[in-house]
Structures are given as C-alpha cells and as structure tokens.
Scaffold this motif. Structure first.
Motif, PDB file in Angstrom:
ATOM      1  N   GLU A 156       0.915  -1.385   0.118  1.00 22.44           N
ATOM      2  CA  GLU A 156      -0.163  -0.067  -0.088  1.00 22.44           C
ATOM      3  C   GLU A 156       0.749   1.305  -0.005  1.00 22.44           C
ATOM      4  N   LEU A 157       1.982   1.137   0.452  1.00 20.09           N
ATOM      5  CA  LEU A 157       3.031   2.126   0.723  1.00 20.09           C
ATOM      6  C   LEU A 157       3.268   2.896  -0.642  1.00 20.09           C
ATOM      7  N   TYR A 158       3.403   2.085  -1.551  1.00 20.70           N
ATOM      8  CA  TYR A 158       3.890   2.311  -2.993  1.00 20.70           C
ATOM      9  C   TYR A 158       2.933   3.452  -3.465  1.00 20.70           C
ATOM     10  N   VAL A 159       1.530   3.163  -3.448  1.00 25.32           N
ATOM     11  CA  VAL A 159       0.652   4.067  -4.012  1.00 25.32           C
ATOM     12  C   VAL A 159       0.801   5.375  -3.326  1.00 25.32           C
ATOM     13  N   VAL A 160       0.925   5.301  -2.106  1.00 23.50           N
ATOM     14  CA  VAL A 160       1.075   6.590  -1.320  1.00 23.50           C
ATOM     15  C   VAL A 160       2.146   7.406  -1.774  1.00 23.50           C
ATOM     16  N   GLN A 161       3.299   6.716  -1.931  1.00 23.70           N
ATOM     17  CA  GLN A 161       4.690   7.413  -2.009  1.00 23.70           C
ATOM     18  C   GLN A 161       4.778   7.689  -3.653  1.00 23.70           C
ATOM     19  N   HIS A 162       4.333   6.818  -4.507  1.00 22.52           N
ATOM     20  CA  HIS A 162       4.812   7.012  -6.207  1.00 22.52           C
ATOM     21  C   HIS A 162       3.398   7.324  -7.019  1.00 22.52           C
ATOM     22  N   PHE A 163       2.327   7.374  -6.457  1.00 20.92           N
ATOM     23  CA  PHE A 163       1.097   7.410  -7.450  1.00 20.92           C
ATOM     24  C   PHE A 163       0.700   8.843  -7.466  1.00 20.92           C
ATOM     25  N   PRO A 164       0.735   9.420  -8.634  1.00 21.20           N
ATOM     26  CA  PRO A 164       0.484  10.872  -9.066  1.00 21.20           C
ATOM     27  C   PRO A 164      -0.914  11.184  -8.382  1.00 21.20           C
ATOM     28  N   GLN A 165      -0.964  12.271  -7.844  1.00 20.42           N
ATOM     29  CA  GLN A 165      -2.543  12.406  -7.017  1.00 20.42           C
ATOM     30  C   GLN A 165      -3.484  12.973  -8.516  1.00 20.42           C
ATOM     31  N   ASN A 166      -3.028  13.504  -9.230  1.00 17.00           N
ATOM     32  CA  ASN A 166      -4.000  14.084 -10.501  1.00 17.00           C
ATOM     33  C   ASN A 166      -4.497  13.036 -11.132  1.00 17.00           C
ATOM     34  N   VAL A 167      -3.935  11.647 -11.046  1.00 17.04           N
ATOM     35  CA  VAL A 167      -4.409  10.490 -11.765  1.00 17.04           C
ATOM     36  C   VAL A 167      -5.842   9.934 -10.948  1.00 17.04           C
ATOM     37  N   LEU A 168      -5.651  10.030  -9.607  1.00 15.89           N
ATOM     38  CA  LEU A 168      -6.614   9.719  -8.837  1.00 15.89           C
ATOM     39  C   LEU A 168      -7.877  10.533  -8.930  1.00 15.89           C
ATOM     40  N   SER A 169      -7.654  11.843  -9.112  1.00 17.85           N
ATOM     41  CA  SER A 169      -8.540  12.905  -9.252  1.00 17.85           C
ATOM     42  C   SER A 169      -9.226  12.713 -10.496  1.00 17.85           C
ATOM     43  N   PHE A 170      -8.468  12.593 -11.509  1.00 14.25           N
ATOM     44  CA  PHE A 170      -9.135  12.261 -12.697  1.00 14.25           C
ATOM     45  C   PHE A 170      -9.962  11.261 -12.780  1.00 14.25           C
ATOM     46  N   LEU A 171      -9.697   9.795 -12.269  1.00 14.02           N
ATOM     47  CA  LEU A 171     -10.509   8.881 -12.443  1.00 14.02           C
ATOM     48  C   LEU A 171     -11.759   8.972 -11.487  1.00 14.02           C
ATOM     49  N   LEU A 172     -11.632   9.767 -10.677  1.00 14.36           N
ATOM     50  CA  LEU A 172     -12.845  10.032  -9.491  1.00 14.36           C
ATOM     51  C   LEU A 172     -13.738  11.078  -9.796  1.00 14.36           C
ATOM     52  N   ARG A 173     -13.334  11.918 -10.768  1.00 19.00           N
ATOM     53  CA  ARG A 173     -14.054  13.120 -10.907  1.00 19.00           C
ATOM     54  C   ARG A 173     -15.613  13.302 -11.050  1.00 19.00           C
ATOM     55  N   ASN A 174     -16.053  12.115 -11.981  1.00 19.74           N
ATOM     56  CA  ASN A 174     -17.359  12.231 -11.945  1.00 19.74           C
ATOM     57  C   ASN A 174     -18.116  10.932 -11.481  1.00 19.74           C
ATOM     58  N   ALA A 175     -17.182  10.145 -10.927  1.00 23.17           N
ATOM     59  CA  ALA A 175     -17.666   8.718 -10.528  1.00 23.17           C
ATOM     60  C   ALA A 175     -18.801   8.791  -9.298  1.00 23.17           C
ATOM     61  N   PRO A 176     -19.832   8.077  -9.294  1.00 25.04           N
ATOM     62  CA  PRO A 176     -20.704   7.867  -8.291  1.00 25.04           C
ATOM     63  C   PRO A 176     -20.172   6.782  -7.658  1.00 25.04           C
ATOM     64  N   LEU A 177     -19.104   6.902  -6.919  1.00 27.97           N
ATOM     65  CA  LEU A 177     -18.206   5.779  -6.451  1.00 27.97           C
ATOM     66  C   LEU A 177     -19.080   5.161  -5.078  1.00 27.97           C
ATOM     67  N   LYS A 178     -19.210   3.846  -5.260  1.00 23.44           N
ATOM     68  CA  LYS A 178     -19.494   3.345  -3.833  1.00 23.44           C
ATOM     69  C   LYS A 178     -18.651   2.465  -3.217  1.00 23.44           C
ATOM     70  N   GLU A 179     -17.436   2.244  -3.999  1.00 24.98           N
ATOM     71  CA  GLU A 179     -16.261   1.420  -3.501  1.00 24.98           C
ATOM     72  C   GLU A 179     -15.021   1.880  -4.040  1.00 24.98           C
ATOM     73  N   LEU A 180     -13.916   2.156  -3.205  1.00 29.29           N
ATOM     74  CA  LEU A 180     -12.643   2.499  -3.475  1.00 29.29           C
ATOM     75  C   LEU A 180     -11.871   1.738  -2.785  1.00 29.29           C
ATOM     76  N   ILE A 181     -10.940   0.845  -3.395  1.00 30.11           N
ATOM     77  CA  ILE A 181      -9.839   0.023  -2.877  1.00 30.11           C
ATOM     78  C   ILE A 181      -8.737   0.523  -3.326  1.00 30.11           C
ATOM     79  N   VAL A 182      -7.658   0.806  -2.503  1.00 29.89           N
ATOM     80  CA  VAL A 182      -6.494   1.369  -2.949  1.00 29.89           C
ATOM     81  C   VAL A 182      -5.643   0.337  -2.123  1.00 29.89           C
TER      82      VAL A 182
END
Length: 141
Positions: free
Chosen positions: A115-141
């Motif tokens: 899990e630390l890899y995502v925290v340390q190496h994953f660009p925040q703008n990518v997650l924002s892009f994916l979630l922008r319009n999503a009526p998300l019920k479940e996010l598993i990171v």
C-alpha cells in the motif's frame, strides 16, 4: 458475457470480434513493458462502449492508458487495475474537466508490492481524474 484471459498486448486487438462481451479481465504476461498498449487500445476503441467491467493485471500502467480507458469505456461501472509499476511522464496530460467515468461505482487500484507504493509513487492528479465524475460506492487502494 464475461471473459478472462492471459494475454500479450498483440492478442487483445483480436478480441474486437467479440461483440457481446461486457466484462473483461486481462492478465498480461508479466515483464512485457509494452503491455497494455496499442492492441489493448484497438480493442477498447472498438468495444469499450459496451464494457461495464474491466480488470487489467500488468507489469506497467501509464496515465495515457488510464485516459484511454476513461475516454473509450463510457459505460464502465467497475475498473480494477493491478500493476507492478506506474510510469508517469511529463507529457501525460489528464484533463481536469471531463465527462468520463460517470457510471464508475467501484475502483480497485493496486500499484507495487504494498500500500505504501501508492502513497509514495502514485500521482495525485491521476486519482482525481479517475474519480471526478464517478458515483463511487467502493474505492480500494
């Protein structure tokens, strides 16, 4: 119809003939730096609008491929991706305003060994892009 395959990127382009597939799980040969790539994009361009579920397991994932998924898979409800590495580059541009992934209810995102890899190496703008319009019920990171 559901489909689960172990593939190389070149194999995926041939899946365009499958017209009734709504759920696809693609397990790429680990170690192939080019996967997913042009073959996957060919399939998504032809059949992405009918997919409701897409799972990708691969060595490397890029923002360009995630943008292509968002643009072509207009009815996607479930997006699962697991990769060993995430390869952002300077030229990868993700729109801040878009109308993609409006049906996305579940996003599973796993990059690296823990899990630390995502925290340390994953660009925040990518997650924002994916979630922008999503009526998300479940996010598993």
């Amino acid at each position: 119809t559901n489909l689960k395959l172990r593939v190389a990127d070149d194999d995926v382009a041939g899946l365009v003939r499958l017209q009734k597939v709504k759920s696809v799980e693609l397990i790429y040969h680990v170690g192939n730096i080019q996967s997913p790539g042009p073959g996957t994009l060919t399939f998504l361009t032809a059949r992405g609008d009918v997919l409701t579920s897409l799972a990708l397991y691969c060595q490397n994932m890029t923002p360009v491929m995630l943008r292509n998924i968002a643009e072509t898979c207009t009815n996607l409800e479930y997006l699962w991706f697991r990769s060993n590495h995430f390869l952002p580059s300077v030229q990868d541009e993700l729109k801040l305003q878009h109308n993609y992934l409006k049906n996305l209810s579940t996003l599973y995102l796993r990059v690296g060994l823990n899990e630390l890899y995502v925290v340390q190496h994953f660009p925040q703008n990518v997650l924002s892009f994916l979630l922008r319009n999503a009526p998300l019920k479940e996010l598993i990171v």
